[in-house]
Design a protein around this motif. Structure first.
Motif, PDB file in Angstrom:
ATOM      1  N   MET B   1      -2.935  -8.684  -7.422  1.00 47.78           N
ATOM      2  CA  MET B   1      -4.224  -8.620  -6.726  1.00 47.78           C
ATOM      3  C   MET B   1      -5.180  -7.680  -7.450  1.00 47.78           C
ATOM      4  N   SER B   2      -6.427  -8.034  -7.461  1.00 44.78           N
ATOM      5  CA  SER B   2      -7.420  -7.186  -8.097  1.00 44.78           C
ATOM      6  C   SER B   2      -8.688  -7.220  -7.280  1.00 44.78           C
ATOM      7  N   THR B   3      -9.358  -6.091  -7.193  1.00 46.49           N
ATOM      8  CA  THR B   3     -10.630  -6.073  -6.460  1.00 46.49           C
ATOM      9  C   THR B   3     -11.807  -6.049  -7.421  1.00 46.49           C
ATOM     10  N   SER B   8     -17.830  -3.101  -3.846  1.00 46.63           N
ATOM     11  CA  SER B   8     -17.466  -2.230  -2.736  1.00 46.63           C
ATOM     12  C   SER B   8     -18.678  -2.039  -1.837  1.00 46.63           C
ATOM     13  N   THR B   9     -18.415  -2.060  -0.531  1.00 49.17           N
ATOM     14  CA  THR B   9     -19.490  -1.950   0.441  1.00 49.17           C
ATOM     15  C   THR B   9     -19.378  -0.597   1.125  1.00 49.17           C
ATOM     16  N   ALA B  10     -20.491   0.097   1.197  1.00 46.19           N
ATOM     17  CA  ALA B  10     -20.477   1.433   1.796  1.00 46.19           C
ATOM     18  C   ALA B  10     -20.290   1.342   3.300  1.00 46.19           C
ATOM     19  N   VAL B  11     -19.505   2.269   3.833  1.00 45.12           N
ATOM     20  CA  VAL B  11     -19.331   2.389   5.284  1.00 45.12           C
ATOM     21  C   VAL B  11     -20.195   3.560   5.722  1.00 45.12           C
ATOM     22  N   ALA B  32      -6.577  -4.920  -2.602  1.00 44.21           N
ATOM     23  CA  ALA B  32      -5.669  -4.012  -3.317  1.00 44.21           C
ATOM     24  C   ALA B  32      -5.494  -2.710  -2.544  1.00 44.21           C
ATOM     25  N   GLU B  33      -6.579  -2.219  -1.936  1.00 42.22           N
ATOM     26  CA  GLU B  33      -6.473  -0.969  -1.165  1.00 42.22           C
ATOM     27  C   GLU B  33      -5.631  -1.183   0.095  1.00 42.22           C
ATOM     28  N   VAL B  34      -5.838  -2.326   0.733  1.00 42.72           N
ATOM     29  CA  VAL B  34      -5.042  -2.616   1.938  1.00 42.72           C
ATOM     30  C   VAL B  34      -3.568  -2.702   1.555  1.00 42.72           C
ATOM     31  N   ASP B  35      -3.306  -3.405   0.458  1.00 43.03           N
ATOM     32  CA  ASP B  35      -1.920  -3.554   0.007  1.00 43.03           C
ATOM     33  C   ASP B  35      -1.304  -2.181  -0.276  1.00 43.03           C
ATOM     34  N   ALA B 207     -10.933  -6.289   5.428  1.00 46.16           N
ATOM     35  CA  ALA B 207      -9.729  -5.463   5.301  1.00 46.16           C
ATOM     36  C   ALA B 207      -8.848  -5.655   6.526  1.00 46.16           C
ATOM     37  N   GLY B 208      -9.482  -5.805   7.686  1.00 47.55           N
ATOM     38  CA  GLY B 208      -8.717  -6.031   8.913  1.00 47.55           C
ATOM     39  C   GLY B 208      -7.928  -7.323   8.848  1.00 47.55           C
ATOM     40  N   VAL B 209      -8.556  -8.365   8.355  1.00 45.42           N
ATOM     41  CA  VAL B 209      -7.860  -9.655   8.240  1.00 45.42           C
ATOM     42  C   VAL B 209      -6.705  -9.532   7.240  1.00 45.42           C
ATOM     43  N   GLU B 210      -6.968  -8.878   6.109  1.00 45.80           N
ATOM     44  CA  GLU B 210      -5.912  -8.642   5.112  1.00 45.80           C
ATOM     45  C   GLU B 210      -4.729  -7.905   5.729  1.00 45.80           C
ATOM     46  N   LEU B 211      -5.072  -6.932   6.543  1.00 43.47           N
ATOM     47  CA  LEU B 211      -4.051  -6.087   7.174  1.00 43.47           C
ATOM     48  C   LEU B 211      -3.152  -6.934   8.071  1.00 43.47           C
ATOM     49  N   VAL B 212      -3.745  -7.832   8.838  1.00 44.12           N
ATOM     50  CA  VAL B 212      -2.941  -8.679   9.734  1.00 44.12           C
ATOM     51  C   VAL B 212      -2.095  -9.652   8.915  1.00 44.12           C
ATOM     52  N   ARG B 213      -2.619 -10.060   7.779  1.00 48.78           N
ATOM     53  CA  ARG B 213      -1.897 -11.025   6.931  1.00 48.78           C
ATOM     54  C   ARG B 213      -0.813 -10.400   6.080  1.00 48.78           C
ATOM     55  N   HIS B 214      -0.864  -9.092   5.875  1.00 50.26           N
ATOM     56  CA  HIS B 214       0.034  -8.469   4.888  1.00 50.26           C
ATOM     57  C   HIS B 214       1.502  -8.723   5.245  1.00 50.26           C
ATOM     58  N   PRO B 215       2.299  -9.129   4.254  1.00 51.93           N
ATOM     59  CA  PRO B 215       3.709  -9.443   4.548  1.00 51.93           C
ATOM     60  C   PRO B 215       4.476  -8.285   5.175  1.00 51.93           C
TER      61      PRO B 215
END
Lengths: 503, 503
Positions: B1-3, B8-11, B32-35, B207-215
């Motif tokens: 994975m690569s970002t 990057s979007t500022a929070v 990549a950060e979520v992973d 990132a939230g969706v990635e988090l739910v999907r993470h194995p």
């Protein structure tokens, strides 16, 4: 809804020993029949709220099944070929479960009663919690336990115990047994003054999908294949109002034989393994299907398992489709690169059972273990995987998904840090860890857990033992309710004498 | 994975009183950060297995939050406008929860230890069951409780108590508070000798969706909207390995005022309702949003609620988007046929808060109740529904879906069969039934249940109180394991002195 346009399909009981049809038992349910069954079941919720009567129902169901034992066993044997000895044992297990759940209902711990008295100093109101039944439960019968995991089985018993009416989707491999048991359960309900509709039975694949989709279905219990179970789990999750889906799908039930165990207990391990994987013609969800043996010492274990498995009596599988899937599945696996067929599973017609098969044993090196060998093959076959190093063992374990059980075979005095580390390594892979014994035979006991990480089960709950009731309940808290408006279970002075936590 | 390809979007932290940006706090996490966060969290599972240390972590977290109380409250107030009084209270609730879960961990009842000794006569093996942590838990913060249902909140506390590392998806309405609390929790971990990565924080919708999907994500806790929650629940259910999704989504929290209550307690009911639905500028998940009043006696109740609500201080909502949704939502509802605007909710700028709004009250006849009025409107507004007959009341109740709470307002001595029937009627609709009180204010107490039928929650569990820990555990049974290979919790003689059931 109308079923006018849907041709009714006959549900036929077959003899798995010959593949011949025995009798037309029922017709598949259309959407209107499913709707009627679910609505009729839902209408019994209030009647089932009476715990005393629920306990009486469960005992009456056990009594009715026992009174009709000869007919039940003969009917089940005629359409499953599991044999009267096994089926009598399964019936005893089934009636034991029903009576155990009667005791669970009466004891009342499942209500999880908790009381917090008002505390004005903390600004805390009076709070009293109990558990309520979810509503109508859809139960999907398993093929391989026509009693204990079918119409009168653990899902039905635990749901009724929780106060939930049940609509069972019968298994096509034993429709006559299903109808007979449904009639006995409905009679039991009437004998204790409950409506017969606390239990209903419907047949047909489409009816099962309708059942999961029905707006009044509140939860699902399923035992069956990964493919079928996942498809229904997806239907349950996609509903406008998703409902809990407790499915027991599939399991390889890996076994790890340590080097010292292979060196010291080869004979015993081989014989035990053969007994376990051929039991009930290999048709148990906890059949050990993948056995990791140390390559350096695999010879004696392999020899022992082959010798014992070769002695196992050939037998028919539950239906000709399963038999075909078994024979094809073994053949495909045997043809994979690196696989040795130590004992050929094959058709072996015997007197009265032209469709019988005999058990097989495959072996492969860990480095050549193909993905197909990590899929459950239903029936009397097991795969020995020879590992040369701890790394190879770890690589194989790392490829496994969730299982109902994992087993370790150790030497008699092997209980040091390495053995402990092996057990810790297997914990994430299974719901039950077995040491120097075999996973077949699931005791109905309070400390039993029958479930495991996906795909072994789709939830974190058990389908065997008293805690199986938790699947069909939800909590509710009453805040500041006057005594007269509280359920009796939660009133001051504990008038029903139930176990409660008062804080 | 690569970002590399993902900009990057500022929070950015905003002041909800003015809508102005305050500061850039972080950047949204890419795949990549979520992973990295999930893998780092997973690597702490073994360290978290030490229950003594887990309890110490929870207490140290409470201590750190208290030591930094001034900064925490000021930061949260600056980006939520909830006010220091409320936020100090919320912080106290948060630290109380953390310490309560420390006590839960030490007490050990959550392990649900059960032992069945071998019984050779019954053919029963030695069986010992306990509960294990599921693995990494993904927690989604709520907007309206920047502490108690956010980074250091109940989901995080209960997951850590269970032994599960946590990766929080922060809420964009309070990123600075989230980052501060995450830092304090990570410091607390290091102070007790645990890796900081037992808790991590990521930002961003994707990132939230990635988090739910993470194995490696093993379960999800969510508090938020029906729309967002359902979308994530669907992602969790569609994974190759589905994971439990415990979501608290939305709730109307219906109130039923009986005829006798309206006739005898109109003033008290009106004032109480106004206090409840305007509390925290109407931003509670248990805000009473639909109030059924008897048409014949509705006048005095309506007069009282309007008088009290008109006195409620205007205030800003959590963010300008919510403010817009609130104002538009009220306007659309007010324009529906038959709806009367008894008190106009509207923008009302006040000193220091140009984005403040004031509370509103709508009223409509039960026969004209449009579907839109059955949808939650977040913010300080409630809908009075005038019912003329018991049938009209039943028709409205029949249209409701699941709720966190349902409330009945009765006359002082009204506890006869009709009142009891009303409570029984509300049971299927809610997880907490409140009598002659108001649903806002969720006591953290053992008998509390905070959850309800869908869409109030997506599972049958609670997100408040000690039993919230059950969401993050699964059972495992050890069969025939030698003493040295058993977890200490299950060894003979109960060396850890834990509550166990021995059968």
């Amino acid at each position: 809804m109308s079923t006018d346009a849907v041709p009714s399909t006959a549900v036929v009981s077959h003899d798995p020993r010959t593949g011949e049809p025995r009798a037309e038992i029922a017709v598949e349910a259309g959407p209107a029949e499913v709707d009627r069954a679910v609505r009729a079941a839902a209408a019994t919720l209030d009647a089932l709220a009476d715990r005393t009567r629920r306990a009486a129902l469960l005992r009456a169901a056990a009594d009715r099944l026992e009174a009709a034992a000869e007919e039940v066993v003969a009917t089940a044997d005629a359409e499953t070929a599991l044999g009267p000895v096994r089926l009598r044992g399964e019936l005893a297990r089934t009636t034991y479960q029903l009576r155990e759940f009667a005791a669970v209902v009466e004891h009342g711990a499942f209500l999880d009663l908790a009381l917090d008295r008002a505390d004005p100093a903390l600004g805390r109101p009076d709070l009293r919690r109990m558990k309520l039944p979810l509503g109508v439960v859809a139960v999907f019968s398993a093929s391989n336990f026509p009693l204990a995991f079918s119409v009168p089985g653990g899902d039905t018993a635990s749901a009724l115990a929780a106060g939930c009416p049940v609509v069972v989707k019968g298994h096509p491999d034993h429709p006559a047994t299903g109808e007979l048991c449904a009639r006995l359960l409905r009679e039991a309900a009437e004998r204790v003054g409950l409506p017969a509709d606390v239990v209903a039975l419907v047949h047909g694949l489409d009816a099962g999908v309708e059942l999961v989709r029905h707006p009044l279905t509140a939860a699902v219990g399923f035992t069956g294949s990964v493919r079928g179970g996942r498809a229904l789990a997806d239907v349950a999750a996609a509903r406008p109002r998703p409902v809990p889906f407790h499915g027991e799908l599939g399991s390889l039930n890996p076994v790890v034989v340590t080097e010292r165990a292979a060196a010291t207990r080869a004979e015993e391990i081989g014989a035990g393994l053969a007994g376990s994987f051929t039991l009930g013609t290999g048709q148990f969800c906890v059949k050990p299907g993948l056995v990791l043996v140390p390559a350096a010492d695999s010879g004696p274990v392999e020899k022992a398992v082959v010798a014992a498995a070769a002695q196992a009596a050939p037998g028919p599988l539950l239906d000709p489709r399963m038999r075909r899937a078994f024979l094809d599945g073994v053949r495909q696996r045997a043809d994979l690169p690196g696989v040795e067929e130590l004992l050929a599973a094959d058709a072996e017609p015997v007197d009265g059972a032209p469709l019988a098969v005999r058990a097989g044993v495959l072996a492969v090196g860990a480095a050549q273990l193909a993905e197909e060998l990590l899929e459950e093959c239903f029936g009397p076959v097991t795969v020995l995987v020879r590992y040369r190093t701890a790394e190879e063992l770890e690589t194989v374990l790392g490829r496994l998904t969730g299982n109902l059980t994992a087993t370790v075979q150790l030497a008699a005095d092997e209980d040091g840090p390495e053995a402990a580390a092996l057990l810790r390594r297997l914990e994430p892979l299974a719901g039950r860890l077995v040491v120097n014994a075999w996973p077949t035979g699931v005791a109905v006991a309070p400390a039993m857990h029958h479930g495991g990480p996906y795909p072994a089960t789709t939830s974190t709950s058990t389908s065997v033992g008293a805690t199986a009731i938790e699947r069909w309940l939800r909590p509710i808290t009453y805040q500041n309710a006057p005594q007269a408006l509280l359920p009796e279970e939660l009133r001051d002075g504990n008038p029903l004498g139930l176990p409660r936590r008062e804080n």
